[in-house]
Design an enzyme around this catalytic site. Sequence first.
Site, PDB file in Angstrom:
ATOM      1  N   ASP A   1       0.824  -1.207   0.000  1.00 16.40           N
ATOM      2  CA  ASP A   1       0.000   0.000   0.000  1.00 16.40           C
ATOM      3  C   ASP A   1       0.859   1.259   0.000  1.00 16.40           C
ATOM      4  O   ASP A   1       1.917   1.305   0.627  1.00 16.40           O
ATOM      5  CB  ASP A   1      -0.896  -0.025   1.245  1.00 16.40           C
ATOM      6  CG  ASP A   1      -1.811   1.170   1.339  1.00 16.40           C
ATOM      7  OD1 ASP A   1      -2.650   1.336   0.430  1.00 16.40           O
ATOM      8  OD2 ASP A   1      -1.687   1.947   2.310  1.00 16.40           O
TER       9      ASP A   1
ATOM     10  N   GLU B   1       1.111  -0.577  -5.141  1.00 18.46           N
ATOM     11  CA  GLU B   1       0.159   0.507  -5.389  1.00 18.46           C
ATOM     12  C   GLU B   1       0.993   1.788  -5.418  1.00 18.46           C
ATOM     13  O   GLU B   1       1.329   2.344  -4.383  1.00 18.46           O
ATOM     14  CB  GLU B   1      -0.903   0.590  -4.291  1.00 18.46           C
ATOM     15  CG  GLU B   1      -1.962   1.630  -4.594  1.00 18.46           C
ATOM     16  CD  GLU B   1      -2.462   2.377  -3.364  1.00 18.46           C
ATOM     17  OE1 GLU B   1      -3.471   3.085  -3.487  1.00 18.46           O
ATOM     18  OE2 GLU B   1      -1.845   2.280  -2.299  1.00 18.46           O
TER      19      GLU B   1
END
Length: 715
Positions: free
Chosen positions: A396, A449
Amino acid sequence: MQLERAAFSDPFSFLGPQYQSQTTALRVWLPGATSVKVRLSGHVEYQLLSDPRHSGIFVLNESIDMTEVHYELIIDWSGTEQILDDPYQYHDISPTDAQVHTPKEMYNHLGAHLFNVVRDGKQIQGVRYLVFAPNASSASVIGDFNQWDGRRHIMQRIDNGLWALFIPEHAVGTKYKFELKGPNGESLPHKMDPYGAHNEQYPSFASVVYDQTSYQWNDAKWQQRPVTEKQKEALSFYELHAGSWKRNENGDFLTYRELAEQLIPYILDMGYTHIELMPVSEHPFYGSWGYQPIGLFSPTSRFGTPDDFKYFVDQCHQVGIGVVLDWVPAHFPSDSHGLANFDGTSLFNDPDPRRGWHNDWQSFIYNYDQPHVREFLVSNALYWFEHFHIDGLRVDAVASMLYLDYSRNDGEWIPNWEGGNHNHGAIALLKWMNEEVYSHYPNAMTIAEESTAFPGVSAPTFAGGLGFGFKWNMGWMHDSLNYIREDPIHRKYHHDTITFPLVYAFSENFILSLSHDEVVYGKGSILDKMPGDEWQKTANLRAYMGYMYGQPGKKLNFMGAEIAQSAEWDHDGQLQWFLTQFERHSGMQSLVRDLNKLYTTEPALYQKDCEPAGFEWRLQDEAEMSVLAHERLGDNGERILVVSNFTPAPREDFRLGMPVAGQYELILNSDAHFYGGSDYSVISEASTEKVESQGLAQSIVITLPPLSTVFYRLK
């Protein structure tokens, strides 16, 4: 007295057997005890004397050799007798340097682990506690076993900034925390174990001793499958939030085992290859969706035990479904029981808020320049593969890690030593993590990401890249959604928006992601982004989904998109499953099911997802009619034509130039009646004619239904 304040860094120098020239002084510290006896080797007993100067200290001075002798303490607590094994008789419990600095070893030693010590020829079972707190002035293990009294089990400072204590008779299920004192002896909030394998929820947030070796896996076939090149595989991810996919009849969470029973058949039916779980690492605030984790080594106990989560993964593997976890090494929350101010200092973050604090998320940023931070995070990444058999990590907020000026104005950040904005410590961490993962688990995948154009995210580290296997194509997501939300009559003015992602489509190994980020914070649902009335919204979404599955790149859908959920995602509820009783929603579900089947069975749609040779435009510039056409190519000459009509006007007698002569058969039409479409008449087979079109010598003629995507396969 230091013992009374639990402010002692060397308890073994005072407590337990103290060997002198002629005698052995046994000294114990039991505040609140009335009297104490010692039993040697299971039979000889001696009475300890209370130290008149210090209440709670009991002493035995005898001319006896206690070397390697096992003893027990018989304690009288005002009329209640208790027999305990004294932890201060066990000196030799230090780990090796490799065990606490090698990422693949660290999680097996740091924290609380079942441990055996040999005394008097017998095995003494218990738990060894190890905590890294180099700046603390003292450390204790506290729990129900000592009424959370930090004076009772003071830890020993050993090398490498570690504190250690072996407590006999502790076992699986023992609840504990660490009581640390800062550099100047100041009291700190009780801390959860950073390496804790299991943790309780609010209000205790206690860590719980767990045995990670007890679960009996049944996924050997999956684990031993041949190593494959993931870029050449069909990968379709179903992104899921475990707490809100579905609730039970009482509105409570499904457990990991209940999720296995209900989710796995659904995933098999829908044809997804992988489940991607939003973070399951323990997090105190449910509303963070897991993106504010504290217990990085513990699956959240909201849904069950670590073994329950292993069962979920095990069941997935037994039917051929992979499991990917979201992983959050970018920041950590400020909750007092976590990593913040852990040993009275900024142990895990930079003390300067210009590098160590994230204003947007109100959380601390890891100090990646510190070796112990990088070791901690790499160890955690490997831990999930080793103990939970996961198949991948989706990392993330990578952009926030890479850039020192991420979401900061001038004057709010500190440049690196070169004067630039790259966070070299974070870059080193990500490279090391990827190298370690792929070295130890060659069938794994790591996914970034990353929302900028940082070069080489999915390039190997030996070529100067970060070493990820894949990167989310967030540019494609934003551009394609911006295009599709336009009224069809205006789309011709935004044609470049939908075609631009193909300019960089092969610069990374991309995953096309329709993630949870697009259905939160007032953005509405994916369906809600579509223009028009109810029918047009659904038709637009069907055409868009078809376009997505025809594009190069692996696929990811967040839960709910496959049933055309009308409401924005609500983590406090469940998906709108009742909508599937209506044709347009059940039709969408059928379309996504068939798209997954088509994608995973047609090599042309996946084998060259990451290669320019797998994609050819057939029609790129037809802005006036808002029509796009391209071909996907497989390794063995397979060809599939994908044509999208993004207007409500059907296009009959639509001619397309084709490079290869032959028959093209219709294999999917998003406008079909069983998907809830208009079932506009289409051509099921089209043969090339020697009619030049778009600069090619032969062409086919097809019909494009309104707001549709059609797939034709070269026979």
